[in-house]
Scaffold this motif. Structure first.
Motif, mmCIF file in Angstrom:
data_model
loop_
_atom_site.group_PDB
_atom_site.id
_atom_site.type_symbol
_atom_site.label_atom_id
_atom_site.label_comp_id
_atom_site.label_asym_id
_atom_site.label_seq_id
_atom_site.Cartn_x
_atom_site.Cartn_y
_atom_site.Cartn_z
ATOM 1 N N PHE A 102 0.487 -1.433 0.029
ATOM 2 C CA PHE A 102 0.354 -0.593 -0.172
ATOM 3 C C PHE A 102 1.054 1.567 0.034
ATOM 4 C CE2 PHE A 102 -2.875 3.418 2.337
ATOM 5 C CZ PHE A 102 -4.026 3.101 1.381
ATOM 6 N N GLU A 103 1.927 1.025 1.064
ATOM 7 C CA GLU A 103 2.479 2.583 1.104
ATOM 8 C C GLU A 103 3.404 2.452 -0.322
ATOM 9 O OE1 GLU A 103 3.838 2.648 5.751
ATOM 10 O OE2 GLU A 103 4.529 1.030 4.580
ATOM 11 N N GLN A 106 1.368 4.579 -2.484
ATOM 12 C CA GLN A 106 1.280 5.844 -2.223
ATOM 13 C C GLN A 106 2.774 6.457 -2.715
ATOM 14 O OE1 GLN A 106 0.420 5.921 1.851
ATOM 15 N NE2 GLN A 106 -1.342 7.175 1.398
ATOM 16 N N MET A 107 3.375 5.911 -2.770
ATOM 17 C CA MET A 107 4.677 6.268 -2.912
ATOM 18 C C MET A 107 4.440 6.750 -4.659
ATOM 19 S SD MET A 107 6.893 7.019 -0.399
ATOM 20 C CE MET A 107 7.882 8.265 -1.449
ATOM 21 N N GLY A 108 4.182 6.469 -5.374
ATOM 22 C CA GLY A 108 4.151 5.765 -7.169
ATOM 23 C C GLY A 108 3.103 7.167 -6.818
ATOM 24 N N HIS A 110 3.323 9.974 -5.759
ATOM 25 C CA HIS A 110 3.712 10.859 -5.028
ATOM 26 C C HIS A 110 3.441 12.391 -5.994
ATOM 27 C CE1 HIS A 110 6.900 13.519 -3.205
ATOM 28 N NE2 HIS A 110 7.055 13.760 -3.888
ATOM 29 N N VAL A 111 3.558 12.440 -7.822
ATOM 30 C CA VAL A 111 3.226 13.362 -8.174
ATOM 31 C C VAL A 111 2.109 13.559 -8.303
ATOM 32 C CG1 VAL A 111 5.612 12.722 -9.636
ATOM 33 C CG2 VAL A 111 3.385 12.587 -10.027
ATOM 34 N N LEU A 114 -1.276 12.482 -4.185
ATOM 35 C CA LEU A 114 -2.052 11.582 -4.347
ATOM 36 C C LEU A 114 -4.059 11.894 -3.676
ATOM 37 C CD1 LEU A 114 -1.270 10.154 -0.207
ATOM 38 C CD2 LEU A 114 -0.755 9.566 -2.456
ATOM 39 N N ARG A 154 3.179 0.332 -9.529
ATOM 40 C CA ARG A 154 3.100 2.174 -8.759
ATOM 41 C C ARG A 154 3.082 2.655 -9.552
ATOM 42 N NH1 ARG A 154 8.846 1.341 -5.932
ATOM 43 N NH2 ARG A 154 9.947 1.053 -7.747
ATOM 44 N N LEU B 329 10.228 8.625 -9.189
ATOM 45 C CA LEU B 329 8.559 8.125 -8.421
ATOM 46 C C LEU B 329 8.578 10.046 -8.547
ATOM 47 C CD1 LEU B 329 8.167 5.598 -6.535
ATOM 48 C CD2 LEU B 329 7.335 5.661 -8.931
ATOM 49 N N VAL B 451 0.316 3.900 7.291
ATOM 50 C CA VAL B 451 -1.027 3.933 6.706
ATOM 51 C C VAL B 451 -1.143 2.593 6.967
ATOM 52 C CG1 VAL B 451 -0.633 6.120 5.024
ATOM 53 C CG2 VAL B 451 0.026 3.538 4.264
#
Ligand code: ATP
Ligand code: MG
Lengths: 245, 469
Positions: A102-103, A106-108, A110-111, A114, A154, B329, B451
């Protein structure tokens, strides 16, 4: 032929990349048009990964230009290139091992901060049901195939207009390879995602490709539609003989 | 080794034999080295003094040590056979431990004051309370850099020094004092210096953090460690040698002590005790200092917990895992690293300012490499990234050393000249080795995801392959 007349999404012209004094790319020309799957094949050490990383600005091209959507990105820092809508699943996956799936996703995202995270999470979970079951698992404990799925997922989380995949089939069982390629085809068909694919697995990659390039020693030596290259005797001899069909 | 399924418990016979063998070797080694001591008799003759108690206790220690190691190892084998789940208690501890610990700490000085009385309480509140809390705060600050961002910093004490000297120099500066006297009034600076300089010290330390960050942006792992180590030494050497600036070895004394928001802690009519109708004793200042460092430490913890859930905190963790993936990323790795250095350094600076105010005197000797090593040891022992782990490790390492001073009964065993505090480095080292044998990833090696979906599910670090970057 309307595609060819339009300006390409990604245009690479005469790109030369060096590692120190050693030249790795000796002047590469390559186009990726909107909606295509473009495959790049070549032997180990040909410079495929180098080209992919050069597009992303690390290492930077010493000569030549890289234009994305009409914008020169040759000298742009990597993190800004990601904001333009290019996403990458790098060679060797490079998921964040101690963070959960999941995290990682989330990093994916980033741009885009979210902004579309929930919708996109659902979307990649539909594409990769295996990941949905494992959202709270540490990425480092996923199997190789699952890690590759995560790396692609991601990359998709940033809603890219160009998805670049470096050897997504690396080290995977044939059945998983087929799954991964099936996903690439789906993403391309259903979402109109443009894909730039670097592969060793020439047979599958060429079958999938709208167009393809062959790289030898830092130079593009051949190009054509996927079917053309598959039928080409030289390609057959060098990249398909004894290959796993 | 027998089949693990059949072993009911550790193989006591084997462990005892191993321990006896180790004790025998120790006896052979030490019989001459410790058992006999060459001494001078009253008429200047060389005599051999036989010291059976020392020899016996050393051999006994080796026996016990080997026995414990053997026991641990056998338990490990058993544990592996049982395929044990990620340790539940660690998860629970991380969840309930923090509120419980905070409650305990808030009540601690009052409890001590009531049980020990004002005269004896200073030692317990200052040496055990404040001293440990300073290291907890430093541990939490360094944890941002090392635990979260994965940047191995061996020179963290530099920022502690920057904070301490910032406060000391500003607070004792005559021009500033005169200026403030003209502007606001006599005595203002003396009373308020700490509260004004505290944020300044933090900001200056953060600035130095960024300054260190720039040259080391491209470094990782061992190289980064060496450069940060050098940075710490440079700051210390500058403080020693630039005498006009920092007064060199002699240090800076008569640093103003913190006031109770403007009310000084002294015996005067304007003092804290008089104002609040209490009898004057120095304990009030100590208790106040305790609450100040407690508040500072809690702010550090709150900020690091909050940051972990923000994009920048997630970026730190991702950076620790894989820098190349981060860049692709869209994460600006330069800014991410610099913020980690700056925020970590800032908390070091706060702690430094507090340290200067508490001591009233500072010199470069307080900021040697050993301090950096100790803070890093606290973070590593605690389990990288774990806030509660830092607390436990600080109590063990700092509190343990303080406790050594209390162990007077050891004199009865080892003779009157025996000062247990002299052995602190030896014990410190032995503890580290034992700890790493027992829990190679630190006391609390569970990384809580920042999270959650529906249910909380922590994942143990044991499940992840060793080494990265
Ligand atoms: N960081 C580096 N420093 C120096 N040389 C490098 C570096 N990375 C790659 N090279 C060299 O550049 C050449 C091209 O490497 P690259 O990784 O692009 O090949 P590739 O086509 O992706 O090969 P493979 O299919 O094995 O992944 C190789 O000769 C390699 O040794
Ligand atoms: Mg490659």
């Amino acid at each position: 032929m309307s595609d060819a007349n339009k300006a390409p999404l990604l245009a690479i012209r005469g790109v030369k990349t060096y590692y120190g004094n050693i030249i790795a790319l000796k002047g590469v020309d390559l186009d990726v048009h909107q909606g295509e799957i473009v495959t790049l094949i070549g032997a180990n050490g040909a410079g495929k990964s180098t080209l992919m990383m050069t597009i992303f600005g690390k290492p930077q091209a010493r000569e030549g230009t890289i234009v994305f959507e009409g914008r020169d990105i040759t000298r742009m820092p990597t993190h800004e290139i990601a904001y333009l809508g290019i996403a990458q699943s790098p060679e060797g996956r490079r998921v964040f091992p101690r963070m959960t799936v999941f995290e990682n996703l989330q990093m994916g995202a980033h741009v885009n901060n979210l902004a579309y995270f929930d919708t996109d999470l659902e979307r990649v979970c539909t594409i990769f049901p295996r990941l949905k079951e494992r959202l709270q698992q540490r990425a480092g404990t996923l199997s190789g195939g699952e890690q590759q799925m995560l790396a692609i997922a991601r990359a998709l989380m940033s809603r890219p207009r160009l998805l670049m995949l470096d050897e997504p089939s690396l080290g995977l069982a044939p059945i998983v390879v087929r799954q991964i390629f099936e996903v690439i085809r789906e993403v391309n068909k259903e979402q109109g995602m443009t894909v730039f694919l670097v592969e060793q697995n020439a047979y599958h990659a060429l079958k999938l490709a709208s167009r393809a390039y062959v790289m030898v020693n830092g130079l593009i030596t051949m190009s054509g539609t996927g079917a053309e290259l598959l039928a080409n005797p030289q390609v057959k001899a060098a990249y398909l003989e004894g290959g796993h069909h | 080794m027998s089949d693990p399924a059949n072993t009911a418990g550790p193989d006591w016979g084997q462990i005892t034999r191993d321990s006896a063998f180790a004790a025998l070797i120790a006896f052979g080694l030490f019989v001459l080295m410790l058992g006999f001591k060459a001494d001078q008799s009253l008429n200047n003759q060389l005599v051999l003094v036989f010291r059976p108690e020392l020899l016996a206790s050393t051999v006994a220690l080796v026996f016990i040590g080997r026995f414990l190691i053997g026991y641990w190892q056998s338990r490990k084998v058993e544990g592996a056979a049982k395929k044990k789940a990620p340790s539940k208690w660690a998860q629970k501890a991380e969840k309930y431990g923090l509120p419980a610990a905070v409650g305990f700490l808030v009540a601690y000085p009052i409890f001590i004051l009531v049980t020990v009385g004002p005269s004896g309480a200073i030692k317990w509140i200052d040496n055990f309370g404040i001293q440990i809390l300073i290291y907890i705060m430093l541990g939490w600050g360094l944890n941002i850099v090392v635990g979260l961002a994965g940047l191995l910093d061996l020179g963290y004490v530099a920022f502690y020094a920057v904070g301490a000297y910032s406060y000391a120099l500003f607070a004792t500066s005559e021009p500033i004092k005169d200026f403030m006297a003209q502007l606001i009034g006599e005595g203002f600076w003396q009373a308020w210096a700490f509260w004004i300089c505290l944020p300044v010290a933090g900001i200056l330390a953060a600035f130095w953090g960024v300054l260190l960050g720039f040259p080391v942006l491209r470094l990782r792992g061992d190289y980064l460690a060496i450069v940060t180590l050098a940075f710490g030494e440079i700051i210390r050497l500058v403080l020693i040698n630039w005498v006009e600036f920092s007064n060199g070895y002699a240090g800076i004394s008569s640093i103003p002590r913190p006031s109770f928001f403007g009310i000084p802690f002294n015996a005067s009519d304007e003092g804290f005790a008089a104002k609040f109708g209490l009898e004057f004793t120095p304990i009030y200042r100590t208790i106040f200092l305790f609450y100040v460092i407690l508040a500072l430490a809690l702010i550090t913890a709150a900020v690091s917990m909050r940051l972990r859930r923000l994009p920048v905190g997630r970026a730190w963790e991702a950076l620790r895992e894989d820098e190349i993936a981060c860049r692709s990323l869209g994460i600006n790795t330069v800014n991410t690293k610099l913020t980690a250095f700056a925020i970590g350094a800032m908390f070091g600076g706060f702690a430094g300012a507090f340290f200067a105010a508490r001591q009233g005197f500072i010199s470069p000797e307080s900021f040697v490499f050993l301090e950096s090593a100790q803070i890093l040891a606290i973070v590593v022992l605690g389990g990288m990234g774990s806030l509660l782990g830092v607390v436990i490790a600080s109590i063990m390492l700092v509190g343990g050393v303080e406790l050594l001073r209390e162990l007077d009964f050891l004199k009865a065993v080892f003779g009157d000249n025996f000062d247990p505090a002299q052995y602190r480095m030896l014990i410190f080292g032995a503890c580290m080795v034992l700890m790493m044998l027992w829990k190679p990833r630190g006391l609390i090696s569970v990384r809580e995801p920042s999270v959650f979906l529906k249910e909380k599910k922590a994942v143990s670090a044991d499940l992840v392959k060793e080494g990265h970057g």
